[in-house]
Scaffold this motif. Structure first.
Motif, PDB file in Angstrom:
ATOM      1  N   ILE A 158       0.852  -1.187   0.000  1.00  0.00           N
ATOM      2  CA  ILE A 158       0.000   0.000   0.000  1.00  0.00           C
ATOM      3  C   ILE A 158       0.889   1.238   0.000  1.00  0.00           C
ATOM      4  O   ILE A 158       1.702   1.436   0.904  1.00  0.00           O
ATOM      5  CB  ILE A 158      -0.925   0.016   1.233  1.00  0.00           C
ATOM      6  CG1 ILE A 158      -1.837  -1.217   1.229  1.00  0.00           C
ATOM      7  CG2 ILE A 158      -1.771   1.295   1.259  1.00  0.00           C
ATOM      8  CD1 ILE A 158      -2.658  -1.376   2.493  1.00  0.00           C
ATOM      9  N   CYS A 159       0.730   2.071  -1.012  1.00  0.00           N
ATOM     10  CA  CYS A 159       1.579   3.253  -1.182  1.00  0.00           C
ATOM     11  C   CYS A 159       0.881   4.510  -0.669  1.00  0.00           C
ATOM     12  O   CYS A 159      -0.255   4.794  -1.043  1.00  0.00           O
ATOM     13  CB  CYS A 159       1.956   3.433  -2.645  1.00  0.00           C
ATOM     14  SG  CYS A 159       2.964   2.098  -3.325  1.00  0.00           S
ATOM     15  N   VAL A 160       1.596   5.245   0.173  1.00  0.00           N
ATOM     16  CA  VAL A 160       1.101   6.502   0.739  1.00  0.00           C
ATOM     17  C   VAL A 160       1.946   7.642   0.170  1.00  0.00           C
ATOM     18  O   VAL A 160       3.171   7.516   0.083  1.00  0.00           O
ATOM     19  CB  VAL A 160       1.214   6.506   2.277  1.00  0.00           C
ATOM     20  CG1 VAL A 160       0.801   7.867   2.858  1.00  0.00           C
ATOM     21  CG2 VAL A 160       0.380   5.387   2.872  1.00  0.00           C
ATOM     22  N   HIS A 161       1.296   8.728  -0.214  1.00  0.00           N
ATOM     23  CA  HIS A 161       2.038   9.920  -0.638  1.00  0.00           C
ATOM     24  C   HIS A 161       1.626  11.088   0.234  1.00  0.00           C
ATOM     25  O   HIS A 161       0.434  11.324   0.460  1.00  0.00           O
ATOM     26  CB  HIS A 161       1.781  10.255  -2.104  1.00  0.00           C
ATOM     27  CG  HIS A 161       2.553  11.446  -2.573  1.00  0.00           C
ATOM     28  ND1 HIS A 161       2.059  12.730  -2.476  1.00  0.00           N
ATOM     29  CD2 HIS A 161       3.799  11.566  -3.096  1.00  0.00           C
ATOM     30  CE1 HIS A 161       2.968  13.580  -2.949  1.00  0.00           C
ATOM     31  NE2 HIS A 161       4.034  12.901  -3.324  1.00  0.00           N
ATOM     32  N   ILE A 162       2.619  11.848   0.699  1.00  0.00           N
ATOM     33  CA  ILE A 162       2.374  13.027   1.548  1.00  0.00           C
ATOM     34  C   ILE A 162       2.915  14.238   0.811  1.00  0.00           C
ATOM     35  O   ILE A 162       4.094  14.255   0.426  1.00  0.00           O
ATOM     36  CB  ILE A 162       3.091  12.896   2.907  1.00  0.00           C
ATOM     37  CG1 ILE A 162       2.832  11.541   3.546  1.00  0.00           C
ATOM     38  CG2 ILE A 162       2.651  14.024   3.846  1.00  0.00           C
ATOM     39  CD1 ILE A 162       3.753  11.241   4.729  1.00  0.00           C
ATOM     40  N   GLY A 163       2.092  15.266   0.598  1.00  0.00           N
ATOM     41  CA  GLY A 163       2.576  16.419  -0.139  1.00  0.00           C
ATOM     42  C   GLY A 163       1.771  17.675   0.095  1.00  0.00           C
ATOM     43  O   GLY A 163       0.730  17.647   0.766  1.00  0.00           O
ATOM     44  N   ASN A 164       2.253  18.763  -0.466  1.00  0.00           N
ATOM     45  CA  ASN A 164       1.577  20.049  -0.255  1.00  0.00           C
ATOM     46  C   ASN A 164       1.414  20.881  -1.516  1.00  0.00           C
ATOM     47  O   ASN A 164       0.710  21.887  -1.486  1.00  0.00           O
ATOM     48  CB  ASN A 164       2.365  20.885   0.770  1.00  0.00           C
ATOM     49  CG  ASN A 164       3.587  21.549   0.154  1.00  0.00           C
ATOM     50  OD1 ASN A 164       4.402  20.884  -0.504  1.00  0.00           O
ATOM     51  ND2 ASN A 164       3.719  22.846   0.327  1.00  0.00           N
ATOM     52  N   GLY A 165       2.068  20.494  -2.631  1.00  0.00           N
ATOM     53  CA  GLY A 165       2.077  21.379  -3.785  1.00  0.00           C
ATOM     54  C   GLY A 165       1.372  20.802  -5.001  1.00  0.00           C
ATOM     55  O   GLY A 165       1.548  19.635  -5.342  1.00  0.00           O
ATOM     56  N   GLN A 166       0.608  21.623  -5.660  1.00  0.00           N
ATOM     57  CA  GLN A 166      -0.143  21.185  -6.832  1.00  0.00           C
ATOM     58  C   GLN A 166       0.754  20.788  -7.991  1.00  0.00           C
ATOM     59  O   GLN A 166       0.474  19.838  -8.714  1.00  0.00           O
ATOM     60  CB  GLN A 166      -1.085  22.305  -7.283  1.00  0.00           C
ATOM     61  CG  GLN A 166      -1.881  21.990  -8.532  1.00  0.00           C
ATOM     62  CD  GLN A 166      -2.802  23.116  -8.937  1.00  0.00           C
ATOM     63  OE1 GLN A 166      -2.928  24.104  -8.224  1.00  0.00           O
ATOM     64  NE2 GLN A 166      -3.455  22.978 -10.072  1.00  0.00           N
ATOM     65  N   VAL A 167       1.865  21.488  -8.177  1.00  0.00           N
ATOM     66  CA  VAL A 167       2.689  21.259  -9.366  1.00  0.00           C
ATOM     67  C   VAL A 167       3.428  19.928  -9.311  1.00  0.00           C
ATOM     68  O   VAL A 167       3.313  19.098 -10.210  1.00  0.00           O
ATOM     69  CB  VAL A 167       3.685  22.420  -9.569  1.00  0.00           C
ATOM     70  CG1 VAL A 167       4.625  22.115 -10.731  1.00  0.00           C
ATOM     71  CG2 VAL A 167       2.941  23.724  -9.814  1.00  0.00           C
TER      72      VAL A 167
END
Length: 214
Positions: A158-167
């Motif tokens: 199961i892959c989790v991605h954590i981020g804040n930017g649209q680009v």
């Protein structure tokens, strides 16, 4: 489980590349950003225009990197993953040189994928680390590509991605099974009807994952 985390504005408080561009290329940045918004250049091409050939020596850069703060839960998240045998990897559209120095400064270790930076005679030489012509992100390190490559080699994880930017984070969030989002990434996912988990700091991410039994 595997956790992939953006660096600038997520693992760190400040955006390293954006801050440098503002401070050292402020006179050129609005025009370059305008061309990017119109779709005339890609995200990586805007990096090339602003940062390739930048006059910023290693001592000056190192002094600046000492002003970069990590998220309050950054080191804790790395330790949390290690204690649970969960893969943790930074996926960054920033630069390897900066990530190496920031690991030393903050005494934290993590694996990462990023773009390349070399400094010769006080000038920056940059190159894309993991471009992906099949993705519309146009970044030097495509997070969709990195997550899909990992998934093909590790079926069932199961892959989790954590981020804040649209680009640079949108494609990674779409590639993941679970997305944690804030800032411009959250409304970008909402506009597409995609589900995501809200967070303010990486401690919130750990709390949510623990509530799921991790």
């Amino acid at each position: 489980w595997a956790i992939f985390c953006d660096f600038d504005g997520t693992f760190s408080v400040q955006d390293v590349g954006s801050t440098i561009a503002k401070e050292h290329q402020g006179h050129r940045r609005p025009a370059v950003n305008a061309r990017f918004q119109k779709g005339e250049i890609t995200a990586w091409e805007s990096n090339m225009e602003l940062l390739d050939g930048l006059e910023l020596s290693e001592p000056e850069l190192l002094h600046f990197l000492h002003t970069i703060d990590l998220d309050p839960g950054a080191s804790e998240l790395v330790e949390w993953c290690t204690s649970r045998n969960i893969l943790f990897e930074i996926l960054s559209d920033g630069f390897d040189y900066n990530l190496d120095r920031l690991q030393e400064i903050h005494q934290v270790e993590f694996r990462y994928a990023a773009n390349r930076l070399r400094i010769a005679d006080g000038r920056w030489q940059i190159a894309p680390g993991h471009p992906n012509p099949d993705c519309s992100c146009g970044t030097g390190t495509c997070k969709w590509g990195k997550i899909q490559a990992f998934r093909s080699e590790n079926p069932g994880v199961i892959c989790v991605h954590i981020g804040n930017g649209q680009v640079s984070d949108l494609c990674g969030a779409l590639a993941a099974d679970v997305a944690f989002a804030k800032d411009t990434l959250a409304p970008a996912l909402a506009a597409r009807g995609e589900s995501y988990e809200e967070f303010e700091t990486l401690r919130d991410v750990m709390a949510t994952l623990e509530s799921w039994g991790l």
